[in-house]
Enzyme design. Structure first.
Site, PDB file in Angstrom:
ATOM      1  N   GLU A  17     -68.047  19.991  -5.948  1.00 14.26           N
ATOM      2  CA  GLU A  17     -69.159  20.764  -6.524  1.00 14.26           C
ATOM      3  C   GLU A  17     -68.643  21.825  -7.504  1.00 14.26           C
ATOM      4  O   GLU A  17     -67.626  22.464  -7.248  1.00 14.26           O
ATOM      5  CB  GLU A  17     -69.919  21.433  -5.377  1.00 14.26           C
ATOM      6  CG  GLU A  17     -71.089  22.271  -5.828  1.00 14.26           C
ATOM      7  CD  GLU A  17     -72.128  22.437  -4.732  1.00 14.26           C
ATOM      8  OE1 GLU A  17     -72.551  21.432  -4.124  1.00 14.26           O
ATOM      9  OE2 GLU A  17     -72.516  23.580  -4.481  1.00 14.26           O
ATOM     10  N   HIS A  57     -78.194  19.459  -9.888  1.00 12.10           N
ATOM     11  CA  HIS A  57     -79.165  20.150  -9.037  1.00 12.10           C
ATOM     12  C   HIS A  57     -80.320  20.638  -9.919  1.00 12.10           C
ATOM     13  O   HIS A  57     -80.146  20.922 -11.097  1.00 12.10           O
ATOM     14  CB  HIS A  57     -78.522  21.368  -8.356  1.00 12.10           C
ATOM     15  CG  HIS A  57     -77.435  21.015  -7.390  1.00 12.10           C
ATOM     16  ND1 HIS A  57     -77.024  21.860  -6.392  1.00 12.10           N
ATOM     17  CD2 HIS A  57     -76.673  19.903  -7.249  1.00 12.10           C
ATOM     18  CE1 HIS A  57     -76.057  21.300  -5.689  1.00 12.10           C
ATOM     19  NE2 HIS A  57     -75.816  20.114  -6.196  1.00 12.10           N
ATOM     20  N   TYR A 108     -80.647  21.363   6.643  1.00 14.89           N
ATOM     21  CA  TYR A 108     -80.048  22.531   7.302  1.00 14.89           C
ATOM     22  C   TYR A 108     -79.806  22.229   8.769  1.00 14.89           C
ATOM     23  O   TYR A 108     -80.734  22.307   9.587  1.00 14.89           O
ATOM     24  CB  TYR A 108     -80.992  23.746   7.125  1.00 14.89           C
ATOM     25  CG  TYR A 108     -81.281  23.992   5.659  1.00 14.89           C
ATOM     26  CD1 TYR A 108     -80.491  24.870   4.928  1.00 14.89           C
ATOM     27  CD2 TYR A 108     -82.282  23.274   4.995  1.00 14.89           C
ATOM     28  CE1 TYR A 108     -80.715  25.041   3.565  1.00 14.89           C
ATOM     29  CE2 TYR A 108     -82.501  23.440   3.641  1.00 14.89           C
ATOM     30  CZ  TYR A 108     -81.715  24.318   2.934  1.00 14.89           C
ATOM     31  OH  TYR A 108     -81.922  24.471   1.578  1.00 14.89           O
ATOM     32  N   HIS A 151     -83.543  25.909   8.494  1.00 19.74           N
ATOM     33  CA  HIS A 151     -83.626  26.777   7.321  1.00 19.74           C
ATOM     34  C   HIS A 151     -84.041  28.176   7.779  1.00 19.74           C
ATOM     35  O   HIS A 151     -84.851  28.310   8.695  1.00 19.74           O
ATOM     36  CB  HIS A 151     -84.649  26.199   6.327  1.00 19.74           C
ATOM     37  CG  HIS A 151     -84.719  26.947   5.038  1.00 19.74           C
ATOM     38  ND1 HIS A 151     -85.735  27.824   4.749  1.00 19.74           N
ATOM     39  CD2 HIS A 151     -83.882  26.968   3.975  1.00 19.74           C
ATOM     40  CE1 HIS A 151     -85.525  28.333   3.535  1.00 19.74           C
ATOM     41  NE2 HIS A 151     -84.413  27.831   3.046  1.00 19.74           N
ATOM     42  N   LYS A 161     -90.408  15.659   3.166  1.00 19.84           N
ATOM     43  CA  LYS A 161     -89.621  15.634   1.916  1.00 19.84           C
ATOM     44  C   LYS A 161     -88.975  14.254   1.731  1.00 19.84           C
ATOM     45  O   LYS A 161     -89.035  13.680   0.644  1.00 19.84           O
ATOM     46  CB  LYS A 161     -88.559  16.752   1.971  1.00 19.84           C
ATOM     47  CG  LYS A 161     -87.698  16.860   0.743  1.00 19.84           C
ATOM     48  CD  LYS A 161     -87.033  18.224   0.606  1.00 19.84           C
ATOM     49  CE  LYS A 161     -85.927  18.493   1.585  1.00 19.84           C
ATOM     50  NZ  LYS A 161     -85.262  19.783   1.338  1.00 19.84           N
ATOM     51  N   GLN A 204     -76.395  21.874   4.364  1.00 20.41           N
ATOM     52  CA  GLN A 204     -75.863  23.235   4.237  1.00 20.41           C
ATOM     53  C   GLN A 204     -74.502  23.254   4.940  1.00 20.41           C
ATOM     54  O   GLN A 204     -74.248  22.425   5.825  1.00 20.41           O
ATOM     55  CB  GLN A 204     -76.867  24.180   4.932  1.00 20.41           C
ATOM     56  CG  GLN A 204     -76.458  25.624   5.050  1.00 20.41           C
ATOM     57  CD  GLN A 204     -76.397  26.287   3.701  1.00 20.41           C
ATOM     58  OE1 GLN A 204     -75.445  26.032   2.959  1.00 20.41           O
ATOM     59  NE2 GLN A 204     -77.366  27.118   3.385  1.00 20.41           N
ATOM     60  N   LYS A 253     -62.802  25.562  -7.708  1.00 21.02           N
ATOM     61  CA  LYS A 253     -61.398  25.835  -7.349  1.00 21.02           C
ATOM     62  C   LYS A 253     -60.634  24.520  -7.165  1.00 21.02           C
ATOM     63  O   LYS A 253     -60.566  23.979  -6.050  1.00 21.02           O
ATOM     64  CB  LYS A 253     -61.344  26.660  -6.056  1.00 21.02           C
ATOM     65  CG  LYS A 253     -61.873  28.079  -6.240  1.00 21.02           C
ATOM     66  CD  LYS A 253     -61.761  28.853  -4.963  1.00 21.02           C
ATOM     67  CE  LYS A 253     -62.300  30.257  -5.153  1.00 21.02           C
ATOM     68  NZ  LYS A 253     -63.015  30.751  -3.981  1.00 21.02           N
TER      69      LYS A 253
END
Ligand code: FAD
Length: 299
Positions: A25, A85, A153, A157, A173, A184, A280
């Site tokens: 990411e 995203h 999550y 959440h 969803k 997450q 990184k």
């Protein structure tokens, strides 16, 4: 790497075609900050050939074109499939629509459909906007042949008092057109295993990619966990207490902890691993090398 273009794939096809996938990411530059350091980080991360690269979306949507630019660079210049995203709460439906058009024009086929956090000042855009991610999922679905991801999550959440309710909302969803989910961060794998059991029981059967955060800054992670409600296991807290003030030691311990988490996940049948690499490359590279016989060409 220019010229070595790979076939751009839907994330679901990538997940289906490999035993275990490893994705990374990046976050695009914030408004008014230079592009070059981010591009350098992206180029290095892509040289590791992750299965796909997520590109985050700035809260509020003000830097949406940066997300599209970076995702397009990842895909069209570096030959790595991009997952762009997109958040919806702080933009009008019209603004969201034009970002979807921009993504389409740049050949982006994979979108992580998100609501976004509620702004601290509570101000939402004037004009029609979406309230929940499932509405955005429906909109993207109606706009073309996109592969759509959603967030989930494992610890619930933060805005939802009961996990059962959160899972019910997650089902809505997914039924709206989500093809896969990304979690997450979590630091105790049992949290994920329990969550997977609960969602499968509720009929959510799409692939779930486990989001792993290598912790390299002790103080920062304590604050992030407080905000996101992520459980910090005692074993993990001890590491942060001991090494949090020593950046090099914390980095080494964070890489080892993330590696260990991933090995356990793969050993228990989790097929999608997503590392929150946070621009990184050195950390991503160290973890990947630790897993060379566990994930990747040698598996
Ligand atoms: P939703 O799925 O809409 O859920 C939000 C809340 O509403 C939950 O509590 C849910 O239970 C509830 N809810 C949902 N549907 C209903 C309904 N029908 N009725 C009542 N309640 C409902 N943020 C960014 O700004 N940029 C990023 O790039 C970004 N990337 C992320 C990537 C991942 C993998 C994850 C896990 C999070 C990411 N976030 C990002 C953060 C995310 O935007 C926030 O966590 C946000 O608060 C919720 O987004 P969501 O898409 O999960 O929302």
């Amino acid at each position: 790497m220019k010229g070595e273009l790979l076939e751009i794939m839907k994330i679901t096809d990538i997940l289906n075609s490999k035993k275990v996938t490893l994705s990374y990411e990046v976050f695009p530059p914030k408004a008014g900050t230079p592009f070059e350091p981010v591009i350098n980080a992206v180029d290095k991360l892509c040289s590791d050939k992750p299965d796909f690269m997520s590109v985050t979306y700035g809260a509020g949507g003000g830097t949406s074109s940066n997300t599209v630019k970076i995702a397009s660079h990842v895909q069209n210049d570096l030959g790595v499939t991009a997952l762009a995203h997109l958040t919806c709460l702080s933009s009008t439906r019209e603004q969201v629509s034009s970002v979807i058009d921009e993504m389409k024009a740049n050949g982006i086929e994979n979108i992580l459909a998100l609501r976004g956090d509620i702004p601290k000042d509570g101000n939402l855009p004037v004009g029609e906007h979406y309230t929940y991610a499932y509405e955005l999922v429906k909109e993207i679905k109606s706009r073309g042949d996109f592969c759509i991801g959603g967030a989930c999550y494992p610890e619930g959440h933060t805005e939802c008092a009961h996990q059962d309710e959160d899972i019910k909302n997650l089902k809505l969803k997914v039924d709206s057109g989500v093809d896969f989910l990304t979690t997450q961060m979590f630091f105790d794998n049992n949290v994920l295993y329990n969550f997977l059991y609960k969602i499968r029981e509720q009929g959510i059967t799409v692939p779930v990619i486990a989001g792993i955060m290598p912790v390299t800054n002790g103080k920062q992670i304590e604050r992030i966990c407080q905000l996101s409600g992520t459980y910090l296991p005692t074993r993990f807290k001890a590491i942060v207490d001991k090494f949090g003030d020593n950046p090099e030691a914390m980095k080494q311990a964070g890489i080892a902890y993330a590696t260990e988490q991933i090995i356990d996940l793969v050993a228990n049948g989790v097929k999608g691993i997503h590392i929150y690499t946070m621009n990184k490359p050195d950390i991503a590279d160290s973890i990947k090398r630790n897993l060379s016989y566990i994930i990747g060409d040698n598996q």
